[in-house]
Design a protein around this motif. Structure first.
Motif, PDB file in Angstrom:
ATOM      1  N   GLU A  42       0.836  -1.209   0.000  1.00 56.34           N
ATOM      2  CA  GLU A  42       0.000   0.000   0.000  1.00 56.34           C
ATOM      3  C   GLU A  42       0.870   1.259   0.000  1.00 56.34           C
ATOM      4  O   GLU A  42       0.558   2.224  -0.683  1.00 56.34           O
ATOM      5  CB  GLU A  42      -0.948   0.011   1.203  1.00 56.34           C
ATOM      6  N   ILE A  43       1.952   1.225   0.751  1.00 59.21           N
ATOM      7  CA  ILE A  43       2.883   2.361   0.739  1.00 59.21           C
ATOM      8  C   ILE A  43       3.457   2.538  -0.657  1.00 59.21           C
ATOM      9  O   ILE A  43       3.524   3.663  -1.179  1.00 59.21           O
ATOM     10  CB  ILE A  43       4.009   2.167   1.778  1.00 59.21           C
ATOM     11  N   CYS A  44       3.860   1.441  -1.272  1.00 59.53           N
ATOM     12  CA  CYS A  44       4.444   1.503  -2.619  1.00 59.53           C
ATOM     13  C   CYS A  44       3.442   2.002  -3.645  1.00 59.53           C
ATOM     14  O   CYS A  44       3.807   2.696  -4.592  1.00 59.53           O
ATOM     15  CB  CYS A  44       4.978   0.137  -3.037  1.00 59.53           C
ATOM     16  N   GLU A  45       2.186   1.638  -3.476  1.00 55.69           N
ATOM     17  CA  GLU A  45       1.161   2.052  -4.437  1.00 55.69           C
ATOM     18  C   GLU A  45       0.728   3.503  -4.235  1.00 55.69           C
ATOM     19  O   GLU A  45       0.645   4.271  -5.194  1.00 55.69           O
ATOM     20  CB  GLU A  45      -0.061   1.146  -4.324  1.00 55.69           C
ATOM     21  N   LYS A  46       0.476   3.888  -3.002  1.00 53.51           N
ATOM     22  CA  LYS A  46      -0.099   5.210  -2.722  1.00 53.51           C
ATOM     23  C   LYS A  46       0.936   6.311  -2.553  1.00 53.51           C
ATOM     24  O   LYS A  46       0.617   7.482  -2.688  1.00 53.51           O
ATOM     25  CB  LYS A  46      -0.956   5.155  -1.453  1.00 53.51           C
ATOM     26  N   HIS A  47       2.159   5.944  -2.229  1.00 54.47           N
ATOM     27  CA  HIS A  47       3.207   6.941  -1.953  1.00 54.47           C
ATOM     28  C   HIS A  47       4.440   6.645  -2.802  1.00 54.47           C
ATOM     29  O   HIS A  47       5.528   6.423  -2.285  1.00 54.47           O
ATOM     30  CB  HIS A  47       3.550   6.944  -0.462  1.00 54.47           C
ATOM     31  N   LYS A  48       4.255   6.655  -4.108  1.00 55.79           N
ATOM     32  CA  LYS A  48       5.341   6.324  -5.038  1.00 55.79           C
ATOM     33  C   LYS A  48       6.540   7.249  -4.893  1.00 55.79           C
ATOM     34  O   LYS A  48       7.680   6.821  -4.995  1.00 55.79           O
ATOM     35  CB  LYS A  48       4.826   6.360  -6.471  1.00 55.79           C
ATOM     36  N   GLU A  49       6.275   8.520  -4.623  1.00 52.66           N
ATOM     37  CA  GLU A  49       7.384   9.476  -4.485  1.00 52.66           C
ATOM     38  C   GLU A  49       8.228   9.176  -3.249  1.00 52.66           C
ATOM     39  O   GLU A  49       9.425   9.410  -3.246  1.00 52.66           O
ATOM     40  CB  GLU A  49       6.879  10.925  -4.452  1.00 52.66           C
ATOM     41  N   PHE A  50       7.626   8.618  -2.218  1.00 46.45           N
ATOM     42  CA  PHE A  50       8.372   8.219  -1.030  1.00 46.45           C
ATOM     43  C   PHE A  50       9.289   7.043  -1.351  1.00 46.45           C
ATOM     44  O   PHE A  50      10.459   7.025  -0.984  1.00 46.45           O
ATOM     45  CB  PHE A  50       7.398   7.829   0.093  1.00 46.45           C
ATOM     46  N   VAL A  51       8.769   6.074  -2.074  1.00 47.69           N
ATOM     47  CA  VAL A  51       9.509   4.856  -2.385  1.00 47.69           C
ATOM     48  C   VAL A  51      10.623   5.105  -3.395  1.00 47.69           C
ATOM     49  O   VAL A  51      11.711   4.546  -3.284  1.00 47.69           O
ATOM     50  CB  VAL A  51       8.535   3.769  -2.909  1.00 47.69           C
ATOM     51  N   THR A  52      10.374   5.949  -4.378  1.00 52.53           N
ATOM     52  CA  THR A  52      11.334   6.160  -5.462  1.00 52.53           C
ATOM     53  C   THR A  52      12.255   7.348  -5.232  1.00 52.53           C
ATOM     54  O   THR A  52      13.045   7.677  -6.118  1.00 52.53           O
ATOM     55  CB  THR A  52      10.605   6.334  -6.810  1.00 52.53           C
ATOM     56  N   SER A  53      12.181   7.968  -4.067  1.00 50.76           N
ATOM     57  CA  SER A  53      13.087   9.086  -3.789  1.00 50.76           C
ATOM     58  C   SER A  53      14.523   8.577  -3.702  1.00 50.76           C
ATOM     59  O   SER A  53      14.774   7.404  -3.416  1.00 50.76           O
ATOM     60  CB  SER A  53      12.690   9.779  -2.485  1.00 50.76           C
ATOM     61  N   GLU A  54      15.460   9.459  -3.966  1.00 53.67           N
ATOM     62  CA  GLU A  54      16.869   9.062  -4.007  1.00 53.67           C
ATOM     63  C   GLU A  54      17.344   8.434  -2.705  1.00 53.67           C
ATOM     64  O   GLU A  54      18.069   7.446  -2.712  1.00 53.67           O
ATOM     65  CB  GLU A  54      17.749  10.267  -4.342  1.00 53.67           C
ATOM     66  N   GLU A  55      16.939   9.006  -1.572  1.00 52.32           N
ATOM     67  CA  GLU A  55      17.414   8.488  -0.288  1.00 52.32           C
ATOM     68  C   GLU A  55      16.762   7.160   0.093  1.00 52.32           C
ATOM     69  O   GLU A  55      17.294   6.405   0.885  1.00 52.32           O
ATOM     70  CB  GLU A  55      17.214   9.519   0.832  1.00 52.32           C
ATOM     71  N   ARG A  56      15.609   6.829  -0.484  1.00 47.96           N
ATOM     72  CA  ARG A  56      14.892   5.612  -0.103  1.00 47.96           C
ATOM     73  C   ARG A  56      15.055   4.488  -1.132  1.00 47.96           C
ATOM     74  O   ARG A  56      14.878   3.317  -0.809  1.00 47.96           O
ATOM     75  CB  ARG A  56      13.409   5.950   0.052  1.00 47.96           C
ATOM     76  N   LEU A  57      15.424   4.816  -2.355  1.00 50.58           N
ATOM     77  CA  LEU A  57      15.437   3.833  -3.429  1.00 50.58           C
ATOM     78  C   LEU A  57      16.400   2.678  -3.161  1.00 50.58           C
ATOM     79  O   LEU A  57      16.031   1.511  -3.307  1.00 50.58           O
ATOM     80  CB  LEU A  57      15.780   4.504  -4.759  1.00 50.58           C
ATOM     81  N   ASN A  58      17.616   2.975  -2.744  1.00 47.99           N
ATOM     82  CA  ASN A  58      18.580   1.902  -2.449  1.00 47.99           C
ATOM     83  C   ASN A  58      18.127   1.045  -1.279  1.00 47.99           C
ATOM     84  O   ASN A  58      18.303  -0.171  -1.280  1.00 47.99           O
ATOM     85  CB  ASN A  58      19.965   2.485  -2.169  1.00 47.99           C
ATOM     86  N   GLU A  59      17.527   1.692  -0.293  1.00 50.90           N
ATOM     87  CA  GLU A  59      17.027   0.957   0.875  1.00 50.90           C
ATOM     88  C   GLU A  59      15.901   0.001   0.480  1.00 50.90           C
ATOM     89  O   GLU A  59      15.875  -1.156   0.906  1.00 50.90           O
ATOM     90  CB  GLU A  59      16.534   1.966   1.909  1.00 50.90           C
ATOM     91  N   MET A  60      14.992   0.472  -0.369  1.00 54.25           N
ATOM     92  CA  MET A  60      13.897  -0.383  -0.834  1.00 54.25           C
ATOM     93  C   MET A  60      14.421  -1.523  -1.706  1.00 54.25           C
ATOM     94  O   MET A  60      13.947  -2.653  -1.610  1.00 54.25           O
ATOM     95  CB  MET A  60      12.885   0.450  -1.636  1.00 54.25           C
ATOM     96  N   THR A  61      15.413  -1.227  -2.535  1.00 59.01           N
ATOM     97  CA  THR A  61      16.005  -2.265  -3.376  1.00 59.01           C
ATOM     98  C   THR A  61      16.645  -3.346  -2.521  1.00 59.01           C
ATOM     99  O   THR A  61      16.428  -4.544  -2.744  1.00 59.01           O
ATOM    100  CB  THR A  61      17.063  -1.651  -4.319  1.00 59.01           C
ATOM    101  N   ASP A  62      17.420  -2.928  -1.534  1.00 56.63           N
ATOM    102  CA  ASP A  62      18.055  -3.894  -0.631  1.00 56.63           C
ATOM    103  C   ASP A  62      17.011  -4.713   0.126  1.00 56.63           C
ATOM    104  O   ASP A  62      17.175  -5.927   0.306  1.00 56.63           O
ATOM    105  CB  ASP A  62      18.977  -3.186   0.361  1.00 56.63           C
ATOM    106  N   LEU A  63      15.944  -4.072   0.559  1.00 60.45           N
ATOM    107  CA  LEU A  63      14.883  -4.780   1.277  1.00 60.45           C
ATOM    108  C   LEU A  63      14.249  -5.849   0.395  1.00 60.45           C
ATOM    109  O   LEU A  63      14.060  -6.989   0.829  1.00 60.45           O
ATOM    110  CB  LEU A  63      13.819  -3.789   1.763  1.00 60.45           C
ATOM    111  N   MET A  64      13.954  -5.507  -0.850  1.00 60.57           N
ATOM    112  CA  MET A  64      13.333  -6.473  -1.755  1.00 60.57           C
ATOM    113  C   MET A  64      14.289  -7.617  -2.112  1.00 60.57           C
ATOM    114  O   MET A  64      13.885  -8.777  -2.160  1.00 60.57           O
ATOM    115  CB  MET A  64      12.865  -5.785  -3.039  1.00 60.57           C
ATOM    116  N   VAL A  65      15.543  -7.306  -2.323  1.00 59.26           N
ATOM    117  CA  VAL A  65      16.523  -8.338  -2.694  1.00 59.26           C
ATOM    118  C   VAL A  65      16.834  -9.238  -1.503  1.00 59.26           C
ATOM    119  O   VAL A  65      16.847 -10.468  -1.621  1.00 59.26           O
ATOM    120  CB  VAL A  65      17.808  -7.690  -3.248  1.00 59.26           C
TER     121      VAL A  65
END
Length: 108
Positions: A42-65
């Motif tokens: 839901e966060i990924c769907e409703k708050h795309k700018e939060f997820v894809t921001s520069e400071e969060r993108l690597n963290e989200m990638t690491d979390l998914m991997v």
């Protein structure tokens, strides 16, 4: 709350920090991890700018991997939804966004 899209950035960040350890761990009941992935989706769907921001993108990638190892069978569907929403939020002209796709989509 997340589904309504009415949370501000600080609230989304707090919720994300609360859910992240539940996603990474397989020590809890599988229902807990599934619900954590549902909130993350839901966060990924409703708050795309939060997820894809520069400071969060690597963290989200690491979390998914990193979470593929601990992902419960019942939570895999929600995990794939998270990855789909992350990729849908990408800007195709942004090289940093495009570099993430092979990392998180390797298992698909």
């Amino acid at each position: 709350l997340v589904a309504s899209g009415s949370l501000d950035d600080n609230s989304v960040s707090l919720l994300y920090r609360a859910v992240r350890p539940l996603v990474r761990s397989d020590e809890h009941d599988s229902r807990v991890q599934k619900r954590a992935y549902k909130v993350l989706a839901e966060i990924c769907e409703k708050h795309k700018e939060f997820v894809t921001s520069e400071e969060r993108l690597n963290e989200m990638t690491d979390l998914m991997v990193d979470s593929i190892v601990t992902c419960q069978v019942s939570a895999r569907h929600m995990r794939l939804k998270c990855m789909a929403y992350i990729v849908q939020g990408f800007d195709s002209s942004n090289q940093a966004h495009m570099a993430v796709i092979p990392k998180i989509m390797g298992e698909v």
